[in-house]
Design a protein around this motif. Structure first.
Motif, PDB file in Angstrom:
ATOM      1  N   ASP A 197      -9.774  21.839 -26.428  1.00 33.96           N
ATOM      2  CA  ASP A 197      -9.799  22.924 -25.437  1.00 33.96           C
ATOM      3  C   ASP A 197      -8.393  23.337 -25.011  1.00 33.96           C
ATOM      4  O   ASP A 197      -8.233  24.329 -24.306  1.00 33.96           O
ATOM      5  CB  ASP A 197     -10.663  22.561 -24.218  1.00 33.96           C
ATOM      6  N   ASP A 198      -7.401  22.565 -25.407  1.00 37.57           N
ATOM      7  CA  ASP A 198      -6.020  22.977 -25.150  1.00 37.57           C
ATOM      8  C   ASP A 198      -5.526  23.696 -26.417  1.00 37.57           C
ATOM      9  O   ASP A 198      -5.118  23.063 -27.382  1.00 37.57           O
ATOM     10  CB  ASP A 198      -5.176  21.750 -24.850  1.00 37.57           C
ATOM     11  N   PHE A 199      -5.600  25.023 -26.371  1.00 38.08           N
ATOM     12  CA  PHE A 199      -5.304  25.818 -27.560  1.00 38.08           C
ATOM     13  C   PHE A 199      -3.891  25.562 -28.089  1.00 38.08           C
ATOM     14  O   PHE A 199      -3.665  25.485 -29.296  1.00 38.08           O
ATOM     15  CB  PHE A 199      -5.507  27.301 -27.257  1.00 38.08           C
ATOM     16  N   ALA A 200      -2.939  25.408 -27.172  1.00 37.38           N
ATOM     17  CA  ALA A 200      -1.541  25.210 -27.598  1.00 37.38           C
ATOM     18  C   ALA A 200      -1.395  23.911 -28.390  1.00 37.38           C
ATOM     19  O   ALA A 200      -0.674  23.861 -29.392  1.00 37.38           O
ATOM     20  CB  ALA A 200      -0.628  25.197 -26.377  1.00 37.38           C
ATOM     21  N   MET A 201      -2.095  22.867 -27.948  1.00 39.28           N
ATOM     22  CA  MET A 201      -2.032  21.585 -28.666  1.00 39.28           C
ATOM     23  C   MET A 201      -2.681  21.731 -30.048  1.00 39.28           C
ATOM     24  O   MET A 201      -2.168  21.250 -31.047  1.00 39.28           O
ATOM     25  CB  MET A 201      -2.745  20.507 -27.825  1.00 39.28           C
ATOM     26  N   GLU A 255      -2.918  24.409 -31.800  1.00 40.32           N
ATOM     27  CA  GLU A 255      -2.023  25.202 -32.655  1.00 40.32           C
ATOM     28  C   GLU A 255      -0.906  24.340 -33.246  1.00 40.32           C
ATOM     29  O   GLU A 255      -0.506  24.543 -34.393  1.00 40.32           O
ATOM     30  CB  GLU A 255      -1.383  26.323 -31.818  1.00 40.32           C
ATOM     31  N   CYS A 256      -0.411  23.388 -32.455  1.00 36.42           N
ATOM     32  CA  CYS A 256       0.654  22.501 -32.958  1.00 36.42           C
ATOM     33  C   CYS A 256       0.135  21.726 -34.167  1.00 36.42           C
ATOM     34  O   CYS A 256       0.817  21.624 -35.183  1.00 36.42           O
ATOM     35  CB  CYS A 256       1.078  21.513 -31.872  1.00 36.42           C
ATOM     36  N   ARG A 312      -0.097  23.837 -37.203  1.00 34.81           N
ATOM     37  CA  ARG A 312       1.211  24.129 -37.822  1.00 34.81           C
ATOM     38  C   ARG A 312       1.658  23.001 -38.744  1.00 34.81           C
ATOM     39  O   ARG A 312       2.305  23.239 -39.758  1.00 34.81           O
ATOM     40  CB  ARG A 312       2.282  24.342 -36.742  1.00 34.81           C
ATOM     41  N   TYR A 313       1.322  21.753 -38.388  1.00 34.26           N
ATOM     42  CA  TYR A 313       1.736  20.621 -39.227  1.00 34.26           C
ATOM     43  C   TYR A 313       0.989  20.624 -40.556  1.00 34.26           C
ATOM     44  O   TYR A 313       1.475  20.112 -41.552  1.00 34.26           O
ATOM     45  CB  TYR A 313       1.470  19.276 -38.531  1.00 34.26           C
ATOM     46  N   LEU A 347     -12.216  15.099 -24.518  1.00 29.04           N
ATOM     47  CA  LEU A 347     -12.651  15.850 -23.336  1.00 29.04           C
ATOM     48  C   LEU A 347     -12.591  17.334 -23.633  1.00 29.04           C
ATOM     49  O   LEU A 347     -11.518  17.893 -23.827  1.00 29.04           O
ATOM     50  CB  LEU A 347     -11.738  15.526 -22.140  1.00 29.04           C
ATOM     51  N   LEU A 348     -13.767  17.930 -23.700  1.00 32.61           N
ATOM     52  CA  LEU A 348     -13.839  19.362 -24.015  1.00 32.61           C
ATOM     53  C   LEU A 348     -14.555  20.074 -22.882  1.00 32.61           C
ATOM     54  O   LEU A 348     -15.288  19.450 -22.113  1.00 32.61           O
ATOM     55  CB  LEU A 348     -14.613  19.571 -25.312  1.00 32.61           C
ATOM     56  N   ASP A 349     -14.380  21.371 -22.800  1.00 31.80           N
ATOM     57  CA  ASP A 349     -15.179  22.153 -21.861  1.00 31.80           C
ATOM     58  C   ASP A 349     -16.599  22.205 -22.415  1.00 31.80           C
ATOM     59  O   ASP A 349     -16.785  22.411 -23.605  1.00 31.80           O
ATOM     60  CB  ASP A 349     -14.643  23.590 -21.751  1.00 31.80           C
ATOM     61  N   SER A 363      -5.671  11.836 -25.355  1.00 31.63           N
ATOM     62  CA  SER A 363      -4.682  11.156 -24.525  1.00 31.63           C
ATOM     63  C   SER A 363      -5.332   9.969 -23.814  1.00 31.63           C
ATOM     64  O   SER A 363      -4.695   9.302 -23.008  1.00 31.63           O
ATOM     65  CB  SER A 363      -4.068  12.130 -23.529  1.00 31.63           C
ATOM     66  N   LYS A 415      -2.331  11.582 -28.327  1.00 32.65           N
ATOM     67  CA  LYS A 415      -1.571  12.830 -28.142  1.00 32.65           C
ATOM     68  C   LYS A 415      -0.147  12.544 -27.683  1.00 32.65           C
ATOM     69  O   LYS A 415       0.747  13.355 -27.856  1.00 32.65           O
ATOM     70  CB  LYS A 415      -2.262  13.701 -27.094  1.00 32.65           C
ATOM     71  N   GLU A 416       0.011  11.393 -27.044  1.00 33.64           N
ATOM     72  CA  GLU A 416       1.339  11.096 -26.491  1.00 33.64           C
ATOM     73  C   GLU A 416       2.329  10.603 -27.535  1.00 33.64           C
ATOM     74  O   GLU A 416       3.529  10.713 -27.354  1.00 33.64           O
ATOM     75  CB  GLU A 416       1.213  10.046 -25.388  1.00 33.64           C
TER      76      GLU A 416
END
Lengths: 113, 219
Positions: A7-11, A13-14, A17-18, A50-52, A79, A98-99
């Protein structure tokens, strides 16, 4: 095709990209992913816990219930502190934090395909 | 709480890795902008947390505040962020919206955190609404999002004690668990009731600030 469900789109997307972005599909909730899974079945799924809406466990139970999706390797990206062993019954092959995850860790998951 | 603060740092780390994988200047610029946005939000949360200590010691002033000016400020700060996430934030005044009694900085934080919550929970291509209206001797600020309904158990927990601590509803980067906790603390400090209304297609969070009697001086 590789699914990234977070649900964290920016994460998400990262992670895309990999890998090769054109070979990935990002979903920000489990329902969207389930609605697409028969049409475009992925070879690998990166899944946040954890998702919406319905969480990762609902999603894992759903894909485990059908023959065409039951064997898709799933990598949990979270996380939360979780061990792969505790998620084995859900068909989870690996847990990435994630960390601490690096692009190399994400690429290494391609060997699960 | 530490978990919430780790989220933005984990995302920043991934964005830094991502820079190397960007295939164009435009993409690199987008990642840099995301890094700036995430760090600014994290700094704001940390500032709010340090401010909570001062609030608990009663070290803040309550004074008449022009609510329109605060709402205009928050919405113009956040519009770009909403738009970057393919969402929209709209501001609506139902009536003349009087002066309220409160602390400008705290009110700003409450509205900001409600809006960030809406950003997180609303679905793409939807608008969230910040509505301001007079209600008896209070002015109500309400932020409505259109997304998944708030889970019943979380809603019940909120009704009982509201957010006495960061909730598990949003243990996610850039998320709202901590923001709602901050909003509830600040509202309580200003004696302003807060609450959540559960809809089938989303949630409204509201705060009711006492209207200021000084307004009559301007009438």
């Amino acid at each position: 095709m590789i699914y990234i469900i977070d649900d964290d789109f920016a994460m998400a997307e990262c992670i895309a990209r990999y890998l090769r972005p054109e070979e990935t599909k990002i979903f920000t909730n489990a329902i969207e992913a389930i609605n697409n899974i028969d049409e475009d079945t992925p070879k690998l799924i990166f899944l946040d816990i954890l998702l919406d809406g319905p969480d990762a466990f609902t999603f894992l139970n759903e894909i485990a219930s059908y023959e065409n999706t039951a064997k898709i390797p799933v990598v949990i990206v979270t996380s939360l502190s979780l061990e792969t062993k505790s998620l084995k019954p859900y068909g989870v092959r690996q847990v990435l934090s994630k960390e601490t995850l690096t692009p190399k860790d994400v690429k290494a998951c391609l060997k699960l395909i | 709480m530490a978990h919430e603060l780790k989220g933005p740092l984990a995302l920043l780390r991934q964005l830094a890795f991502s820079l190397e994988y960007a295939d164009s200047d435009g993409e690199r610029h987008k990642i840099q902008q995301e890094m700036i946005d995430v760090s600014e939000r994290a700094i704001k949360q940390i500032n709010d947390l340090t401010r909570i200590t001062r609030v608990e010691s009663g070290l803040f002033d309550l004074e008449p505040v022009a609510i329109r000016s605060v709402c205009n400020e928050v919405t113009s700060e956040l519009r770009q962020l909403f738009s970057a996430n393919h969402k929209n934030l709209q501001l609506e005044y139902r009536n003349r919206s009087r002066l309220v009694v409160g602390n400008r900085d705290l009110i700003h934080s409450v509205i900001y955190n409600f809006c960030i919550n809406a950003l997180h929970y609303s679905e793409e291509d939807t608008a969230s609404f910040l509505t301001v209206y007079d209600r008896h001797n209070h002015v109500r600020l309400e932020v409505r999002d259109y997304g998944p309904a708030l889970p019943v158990d979380v809603w019940r927990a909120m009704k009982q004690g509201w957010l006495e601590q960061p909730t598990s509803i949003a243990m996610r980067p850039g998320s709202s668990g901590l923001g709602l906790y901050i909003a509830s603390k600040f509202s309580k400090a200003m004696n302003a009731p807060v609450g959540a209304v559960r809809h089938r297609d989303g949630t409204s969070f509201y705060v009711e600030l006492p209207a200021s009697r000084q307004e009559s001086l301007f009438a």
